[in-house]
Write a protein that holds these residues in place. Structure first.
Motif, PDB file in Angstrom:
ATOM      1  N   ALA A 271       0.828  -1.210   0.000  1.00 59.42           N
ATOM      2  CA  ALA A 271       0.000   0.000   0.000  1.00 59.42           C
ATOM      3  C   ALA A 271       0.861   1.259   0.000  1.00 59.42           C
ATOM      4  N   LEU A 272       0.307   2.309  -0.592  1.00 59.22           N
ATOM      5  CA  LEU A 272       0.869   3.653  -0.511  1.00 59.22           C
ATOM      6  C   LEU A 272      -0.260   4.588  -0.109  1.00 59.22           C
ATOM      7  N   MET A 273      -0.041   5.330   0.956  1.00 55.67           N
ATOM      8  CA  MET A 273      -1.050   6.256   1.468  1.00 55.67           C
ATOM      9  C   MET A 273      -0.530   7.685   1.321  1.00 55.67           C
ATOM     10  N   ILE A 274      -1.350   8.569   0.753  1.00 50.28           N
ATOM     11  CA  ILE A 274      -0.995   9.984   0.608  1.00 50.28           C
ATOM     12  C   ILE A 274      -2.070  10.821   1.300  1.00 50.28           C
ATOM     13  N   ARG A 275      -1.648  11.639   2.249  1.00 54.25           N
ATOM     14  CA  ARG A 275      -2.579  12.473   3.000  1.00 54.25           C
ATOM     15  C   ARG A 275      -2.022  13.891   3.133  1.00 54.25           C
ATOM     16  N   SER A 276      -2.889  14.831   3.374  1.00 56.20           N
ATOM     17  CA  SER A 276      -2.491  16.224   3.588  1.00 56.20           C
ATOM     18  C   SER A 276      -2.708  16.601   5.041  1.00 56.20           C
TER      19      SER A 276
ATOM     20  N   PHE B 242       3.394  10.866   2.934  1.00 55.98           N
ATOM     21  CA  PHE B 242       3.452   9.624   2.162  1.00 55.98           C
ATOM     22  C   PHE B 242       3.723   8.475   3.134  1.00 55.98           C
ATOM     23  N   GLY B 243       2.755   7.595   3.264  1.00 54.03           N
ATOM     24  CA  GLY B 243       2.913   6.423   4.108  1.00 54.03           C
ATOM     25  C   GLY B 243       3.191   5.191   3.272  1.00 54.03           C
ATOM     26  N   PHE B 244       4.219   4.423   3.638  1.00 59.94           N
ATOM     27  CA  PHE B 244       4.634   3.261   2.852  1.00 59.94           C
ATOM     28  C   PHE B 244       5.315   2.265   3.786  1.00 59.94           C
ATOM     29  N   ASP B 245       5.768   1.160   3.222  1.00 57.52           N
ATOM     30  CA  ASP B 245       6.467   0.138   3.987  1.00 57.52           C
ATOM     31  C   ASP B 245       7.967   0.450   3.979  1.00 57.52           C
TER      32      ASP B 245
ATOM     33  N   LEU C 161       3.221   3.411   7.088  1.00 60.02           N
ATOM     34  CA  LEU C 161       1.777   3.425   6.895  1.00 60.02           C
ATOM     35  C   LEU C 161       1.039   3.675   8.203  1.00 60.02           C
ATOM     36  N   GLU C 162       1.538   3.075   9.270  1.00 58.29           N
ATOM     37  CA  GLU C 162       0.882   3.231  10.572  1.00 58.29           C
ATOM     38  C   GLU C 162       0.947   4.684  11.040  1.00 58.29           C
ATOM     39  N   ASN C 163       2.127   5.303  10.917  1.00 56.72           N
ATOM     40  CA  ASN C 163       2.254   6.700  11.317  1.00 56.72           C
ATOM     41  C   ASN C 163       1.402   7.602  10.430  1.00 56.72           C
ATOM     42  N   ALA C 164       1.425   7.338   9.113  1.00 53.18           N
ATOM     43  CA  ALA C 164       0.641   8.164   8.185  1.00 53.18           C
ATOM     44  C   ALA C 164      -0.844   8.071   8.498  1.00 53.18           C
TER      45      ALA C 164
ATOM     46  N   LEU D  92      -1.085   9.769  24.266  1.00 51.46           N
ATOM     47  CA  LEU D  92      -0.303   9.320  23.121  1.00 51.46           C
ATOM     48  C   LEU D  92      -0.176   7.802  23.146  1.00 51.46           C
ATOM     49  N   THR D  93      -0.582   7.166  22.070  1.00 49.62           N
ATOM     50  CA  THR D  93      -0.492   5.713  21.978  1.00 49.62           C
ATOM     51  C   THR D  93       0.256   5.342  20.710  1.00 49.62           C
ATOM     52  N   THR D  94       0.729   4.098  20.661  1.00 51.92           N
ATOM     53  CA  THR D  94       1.418   3.623  19.463  1.00 51.92           C
ATOM     54  C   THR D  94       0.432   3.521  18.314  1.00 51.92           C
ATOM     55  N   PRO D  95       0.786   4.053  17.114  1.00 50.60           N
ATOM     56  CA  PRO D  95      -0.132   3.978  15.974  1.00 50.60           C
ATOM     57  C   PRO D  95      -0.511   2.534  15.677  1.00 50.60           C
TER      58      PRO D  95
END
Length: 428
Positions: free
Chosen positions: A102-107, A123-126, A199-202, A242-245
């Motif tokens: 997966a590739l995640m793109i967010r603003s 940009f979230g990725f592996d 990806l988790e952080n994104a 604050l928790t782990t994504p």
């Protein structure tokens, strides 16, 4: 009447052109400065246009994905409708697929400790795979992006984020973001600042600063339908612990599925199988999605037209400058040209003097302007992350354009010589 050296077997006609050009050094310097300005303007505008279009698809070019699975509504890399993460699992089952991810793109918005607010594109990725992140990491490690709330940014973007070095921290939304790595040559000229992370952080940053709730309704047949609702949280509210994504679920929205094909696999056939297996999607090769992104920014936004207009203006300015210089030179030496015609010199011999002078002006204006543009391009890339792309083809094209500009301008001066009456030599 000024003295003239007539052509002879030992003294070619071209020497007259050099004599006319260099006899007044101050005028020559001023004239060449104008040509250097015009040629530099054309080169910089063309270089910015090429660098601009290339930078919009840098991340695509640097990836190693063979195919990109996107929504049918995809316009360009950063403008697309989301698709469900479940499609990664579905794509992996398609025959001919070696790997799908997966590739995640967010603003979102970056907030520095000093209070600076900057729009960012996440940009979230592996991080364990180079399927997307084919770019160089100049400091830190790509794998460090797996750490909770850790990110990489382009080296040229540090200052714009209000940061100075690796290890500093800001916030994305309401969540912390620690810079653990610096990428090289990844930032697009036209986009918000790129942030690279797992990806988790994104996914966590995508909903940072939002309150979430779930509303469920029971259908007539007893099925339960649930919807996630998001709304802005008060900025002065108490931050959530604050928790782990969390890891992505199959229902989470992503932007693309990146696919690496098995060795020897026909990509066009694999595209057809993927589109059949993944409804409401369209599959692009790396070249296709890169071209679509570049065409959007260069054609549909009007930026390409503006930069092309600037190059055209530079060309016209150069022609005017060179035309004035050559016409003035011909006027100053009109009696000498009249003497040549009175001695039986053909029009072509006289024309060759003017054309030779124009060629010298083209060459002597091109060399310093190209050196200046290459130096400027290196500085803007390093200091500002702005690419002025001057390829050998661009340099060759600009040289030919410079020659055309100067020779074309010489045609105006030639008209003056054509009408010279040899009898002018005997007039007071």
């Amino acid at each position: 009447m000024s003295r003239i050296t007539l052509p002879s077997p030992l003294l070619p006609m071209a020497s007259i052109a050099r004599k006319n050009l260099f006899e007044d050094i101050p005028r020559f310097i001023v004239a060449q400065a104008g040509i250097v300005f015009a040629v530099s303007l054309v080169t910089i505008q063309v270089g910015i246009l090429k660098g601009f279009t290339r930078s919009t698809a840098l991340l695509i070019d640097q990836s190693s994905a063979d195919l990109w699975v996107a929504s049918k509504e995809m316009v360009h890399l950063e403008l697309t409708s989301p698709i469900a993460a479940e499609k990664v699992v579905q794509a992996q089952k398609v025959p001919g697929v070696e790997r799908a991810e997966a590739l995640m793109i967010r603003s979102s918005v970056w907030r520095s400790d000093s209070g600076l607010i900057t729009p960012v594109r996440i940009f979230g990725f592996d991080p364990d795979s180079r399927l997307f992140a084919g770019w160089a990491v100049s400091q830190g490690k790509l794998s460090a992006a797996k750490q909770p709330f850790s990110v990489l940014v382009d080296r040229s973007s540090l200052k714009n984020l209000g940061q100075t070095q690796l290890g500093e921290q800001g916030k994305i939304g309401t969540l912390p973001a620690r810079i653990v790595g610096l990428s090289q040559d990844t930032q697009s000229i036209v986009s918000s600042i790129f942030i690279f992370t797992s990806l988790e952080n994104a996914n966590a940053y995508a909903t940072a600063g939002l309150n979430t709730s779930v509303s469920c309704t029971r259908q007539t047949k007893g099925d339960l339908t649930c919807t996630n609702n998001f709304e802005n949280a008060p900025l002065d509210g108490v931050a959530a612990p604050l928790t782990t994504p969390r890891s992505l679920s199959i229902s989470d929205p992503i932007s693309y599925v990146l696919v690496r094909a098995k060795a020897g696999q026909d990509l066009q056939q694999l595209k057809q199988r993927l589109e059949a297996a993944l409804p409401n999607t369209r599959v692009y090769t790396q070249a296709e999605i890169a071209d679509q992104t570049r065409v959007y920014w260069s054609d549909r936004t009007g930026v390409g037209f503006i930069l092309s207009l600037g190059a055209t203006v530079g060309f016209v300015v150069g022609m005017v400058i060179v035309g004035q210089i050559l016409y003035s030179s011909v006027t100053d030496h009109v009696r000498e040209f009249g003497t040549l015609k009175a001695m039986g010199a053909s029009n072509w011999v006289i024309y060759s003097v003017i054309l030779e002078q124009a060629m010298w002006m083209a060459l002597l204006g091109y060399i310093p302007s190209m050196a200046f543009c290459l130096g400027l391009g290196a500085w803007t890339q390093t200091a500002k992350g702005i690419m002025i792309l001057i390829t050998p083809a661009t340099a060759g094209g600009v040289f030919m354009l410079t020659v055309v500009m100067c020779v074309g301008s010489a045609l105006f001066a030639v008209q003056k010589v054509t009408r010279v009456d040899p009898a002018i030599v005997f007039k007071a």
